[in-house]
Design a protein around this motif. Structure first.
Motif, short mmCIF file in Angstrom:
data_model
loop_
_atom_site.label_atom_id
_atom_site.label_comp_id
_atom_site.label_asym_id
_atom_site.label_seq_id
_atom_site.Cartn_x
_atom_site.Cartn_y
_atom_site.Cartn_z
N LEU A 232 -7.84 12.80 3.63
CA LEU A 232 -8.21 11.50 4.20
C LEU A 232 -7.42 10.38 3.54
O LEU A 232 -6.89 9.49 4.21
CB LEU A 232 -9.72 11.26 4.01
N LEU A 233 -7.31 10.44 2.22
CA LEU A 233 -6.61 9.40 1.49
C LEU A 233 -5.12 9.40 1.82
O LEU A 233 -4.53 8.34 2.06
CB LEU A 233 -6.81 9.59 -0.02
N LEU A 234 -4.51 10.57 1.86
CA LEU A 234 -3.08 10.65 2.17
C LEU A 234 -2.81 10.16 3.60
O LEU A 234 -1.82 9.47 3.85
CB LEU A 234 -2.58 12.08 2.00
N GLY A 235 -3.69 10.52 4.52
CA GLY A 235 -3.53 10.05 5.88
C GLY A 235 -3.65 8.54 5.98
O GLY A 235 -2.92 7.89 6.75
N THR A 236 -4.54 7.98 5.19
CA THR A 236 -4.73 6.52 5.18
C THR A 236 -3.49 5.83 4.62
O THR A 236 -3.04 4.81 5.15
CB THR A 236 -5.95 6.15 4.33
N VAL A 237 -2.92 6.38 3.55
CA VAL A 237 -1.70 5.81 2.96
C VAL A 237 -0.57 5.81 3.99
O VAL A 237 0.15 4.82 4.15
CB VAL A 237 -1.29 6.61 1.70
N LYS A 238 -0.41 6.93 4.69
CA LYS A 238 0.62 7.03 5.72
C LYS A 238 0.41 5.96 6.78
O LYS A 238 1.37 5.30 7.22
CB LYS A 238 0.58 8.42 6.34
N ASP A 239 -0.83 5.77 7.21
CA ASP A 239 -1.12 4.77 8.25
C ASP A 239 -0.73 3.36 7.79
O ASP A 239 -0.19 2.57 8.57
CB ASP A 239 -2.61 4.79 8.60
N ILE A 240 -1.01 3.06 6.53
CA ILE A 240 -0.72 1.71 6.01
C ILE A 240 0.78 1.46 5.95
O ILE A 240 1.26 0.38 6.32
CB ILE A 240 -1.39 1.52 4.64
N TYR A 241 1.55 2.45 5.51
CA TYR A 241 3.00 2.27 5.45
C TYR A 241 3.62 2.22 6.85
O TYR A 241 4.69 1.64 7.03
CB TYR A 241 3.66 3.36 4.62
N SER A 242 2.96 2.83 7.82
CA SER A 242 3.47 2.81 9.19
C SER A 242 3.10 1.53 9.93
O SER A 242 3.85 1.08 10.80
CB SER A 242 2.93 4.02 9.96
N SER A 243 1.93 0.98 9.60
CA SER A 243 1.45 -0.21 10.32
C SER A 243 1.65 -1.50 9.54
O SER A 243 1.72 -2.58 10.12
CB SER A 243 -0.02 -0.04 10.68
N GLY A 244 1.72 -1.40 8.21
CA GLY A 244 1.95 -2.58 7.40
C GLY A 244 0.68 -3.20 6.83
O GLY A 244 -0.43 -2.87 7.24
N LEU A 245 0.86 -4.09 5.89
CA LEU A 245 -0.24 -4.84 5.29
C LEU A 245 -0.58 -6.04 6.16
O LEU A 245 0.12 -6.34 7.14
CB LEU A 245 0.16 -5.31 3.89
N ALA B 19 3.54 7.06 -3.47
CA ALA B 19 4.96 7.29 -3.72
C ALA B 19 5.40 8.63 -3.13
O ALA B 19 6.52 8.76 -2.62
CB ALA B 19 5.24 7.25 -5.22
N ALA B 20 4.51 9.63 -3.15
CA ALA B 20 4.83 10.92 -2.57
C ALA B 20 5.05 10.81 -1.07
O ALA B 20 5.94 11.44 -0.51
CB ALA B 20 3.71 11.92 -2.87
N VAL B 21 4.24 9.99 -0.41
CA VAL B 21 4.40 9.76 1.03
C VAL B 21 5.76 9.12 1.31
O VAL B 21 6.48 9.50 2.23
CB VAL B 21 3.26 8.90 1.58
N LEU B 22 6.12 8.13 0.49
CA LEU B 22 7.42 7.47 0.67
C LEU B 22 8.57 8.43 0.43
O LEU B 22 9.58 8.41 1.15
CB LEU B 22 7.52 6.27 -0.27
N LEU B 23 8.44 9.29 -0.58
CA LEU B 23 9.49 10.26 -0.87
C LEU B 23 9.59 11.33 0.21
O LEU B 23 10.61 12.00 0.33
CB LEU B 23 9.24 10.91 -2.23
N MET C 299 12.29 5.68 9.76
CA MET C 299 11.73 6.52 8.70
C MET C 299 10.36 7.05 9.15
O MET C 299 9.53 6.30 9.62
CB MET C 299 11.55 5.73 7.41
N LYS C 300 10.16 8.35 9.00
CA LYS C 300 8.88 8.94 9.34
C LYS C 300 8.15 9.33 8.06
O LYS C 300 8.72 9.94 7.16
CB LYS C 300 9.09 10.17 10.23
N PHE C 301 6.86 9.01 8.02
CA PHE C 301 6.08 9.29 6.83
C PHE C 301 5.30 10.59 7.02
O PHE C 301 4.91 10.94 8.13
CB PHE C 301 5.13 8.14 6.54
N ILE C 302 5.09 11.27 5.90
CA ILE C 302 4.36 12.53 5.97
C ILE C 302 3.03 12.40 5.26
O ILE C 302 2.82 11.53 4.44
CB ILE C 302 5.16 13.68 5.31
N SER C 303 2.12 13.29 5.61
CA SER C 303 0.84 13.37 4.90
C SER C 303 0.44 14.83 4.92
O SER C 303 1.19 15.69 5.36
CB SER C 303 -0.21 12.48 5.59
N GLY C 304 -0.77 15.11 4.46
CA GLY C 304 -1.25 16.48 4.49
C GLY C 304 -0.68 17.31 3.35
O GLY C 304 -0.29 16.80 2.32
N PRO C 305 -0.62 18.64 3.52
CA PRO C 305 -0.19 19.54 2.45
C PRO C 305 1.19 19.22 1.89
O PRO C 305 1.42 19.34 0.69
CB PRO C 305 -0.20 20.92 3.15
#
Length: 307
Positions: free
Chosen positions: A204-217, A82-86, A1-7
């Motif tokens: 910045l926030l959306l990019g951070t969310v993407k990074d967390i879902y890609s790297s994990g908690l 949730a938007a990043v996950l969708l 699964m690839k996550f998106i960010s940005g616009p």
């Protein structure tokens, strides 16, 4: 699964409020459910009065340590997460399946310290084996994982693990910490809130969310959610060993399975989780192993996921 960010993620976030009420529809009725320690065919809706405080203390002030994060901001972070996950996979649109997942999920959430969050549960249409939580009460399980489960107790264990992430605000803590660090590196001057400060901060926030879902908690967050998850399942009348069985299934699949790639990238090994969780299960939780698993009820309601 690839996550998106940005616009693109931002656009999905705008659509989310319009889409979610329909996708996550599924009233909170217990008709036909056997919650509460009765027989699998009893349909009883009475829950057992279980005090598991001495096993795992989930009654503390959950806002301690997050005083700079309001519930409103938590909800906004959750919407964008949730938007990043969708953006990574489409939602399964089967209404009956959505209703079923929501009934089980909301029942579990009602037995926690934050029952009044606007909890939403949904299935992502992907063969990837995983489940996700987003702040504010968004919970997703993939079709790949759902199709490998055998009964409702296993589903409850998975959903309760994700619910625990929301209860302890694991993603909120990670997002705020990482986003502020990234902002400082970028030379941005930020206050306590990222919202209402312009597109630069939103990106910045959306990019951070993407990074967390890609790297994990952090691993400790995952271990804590495993422990809390089995307690929530037991409180809700389920056999608490459901999550442990799921972890054993994941361990047996092995890291070479492509459908497990993101799971293994973002979580501690299933073997480590099993070892840590097994120690807890050998305490007073073992006495709740006789609680129902609801196998046939689960199979009847998830046929679309198992075709």
């Amino acid at each position: 699964m690839k996550f998106i960010s940005g616009p693109t993620a931002g656009f999905i976030a705008l659509l989310l409020l319009a889409v979610m009420p329909q996708v996550f529809a599924g009233g909170f009725s217990f008709g036909g459910f056997g919650f509460g320690g009765g027989s699998e065919d009893s349909g009883s809706s009475n829950t057992r009065n279980i005090d598991l405080g001495k096993i795992w203390d989930t009654g503390k002030d959950l806002t301690k340590g997050f005083s700079d994060v309001s519930e409103e901001e938590e909800s906004l972070i959750g919407r964008d997460s949730a938007a990043v996950l969708l953006g990574s996979a489409p939602l399964n649109r089967d209404r009956a399946l959505s209703q079923y997942i929501n009934k089980v999920g909301r029942w579990l959430a009602s037995n926690t310290e934050r029952p009044n969050l606007p909890w939403r549960f949904a299935v992502l249409d992907t063969s990837s084996v995983n489940a996700f939580a987003a702040p504010g009460g968004y919970i997703f399980i993939t079709m790949g994982l759902l199709s490998r489960l055998n009964n409702e107790a296993e589903l409850a264990g998975v959903l309760a693990h994700e619910i625990s992430h929301v209860l302890r605000r694991h993603h909120v803590n990670a997002v705020k910490k990482k986003a502020r660090a990234n902002a400082l590196k970028s030379g941005l001057d930020i206050g306590l809130s990222f919202y209402g400060q312009g597109s630069q901060y939103s990106e910045l926030l959306l990019g951070t969310v993407k990074d967390i879902y890609s790297s994990g908690l952090d691993k400790d967050d995952e271990y804590q959610s495993d422990h809390m998850g089995v307690v929530i399942a037991a409180r809700s009348g389920y056999d608490p060993y459901g999550l442990l069985v799921v972890l054993m299934m994941l361990d047996s699949m092995g890291a070479e399975d492509s459908d497990l790639e993101l799971m293994f990238q973002t979580h501690p090994s299933a073997r480590d989780r099993i070892e840590k969780l097994s120690a807890l299960m050998q305490t007073e939780l073992y006495q709740y192993a006789e609680q129902p698993r609801f196998k046939q009820h689960f199979l009847d309601n998830t046929r679309i996921a198992r075709k």
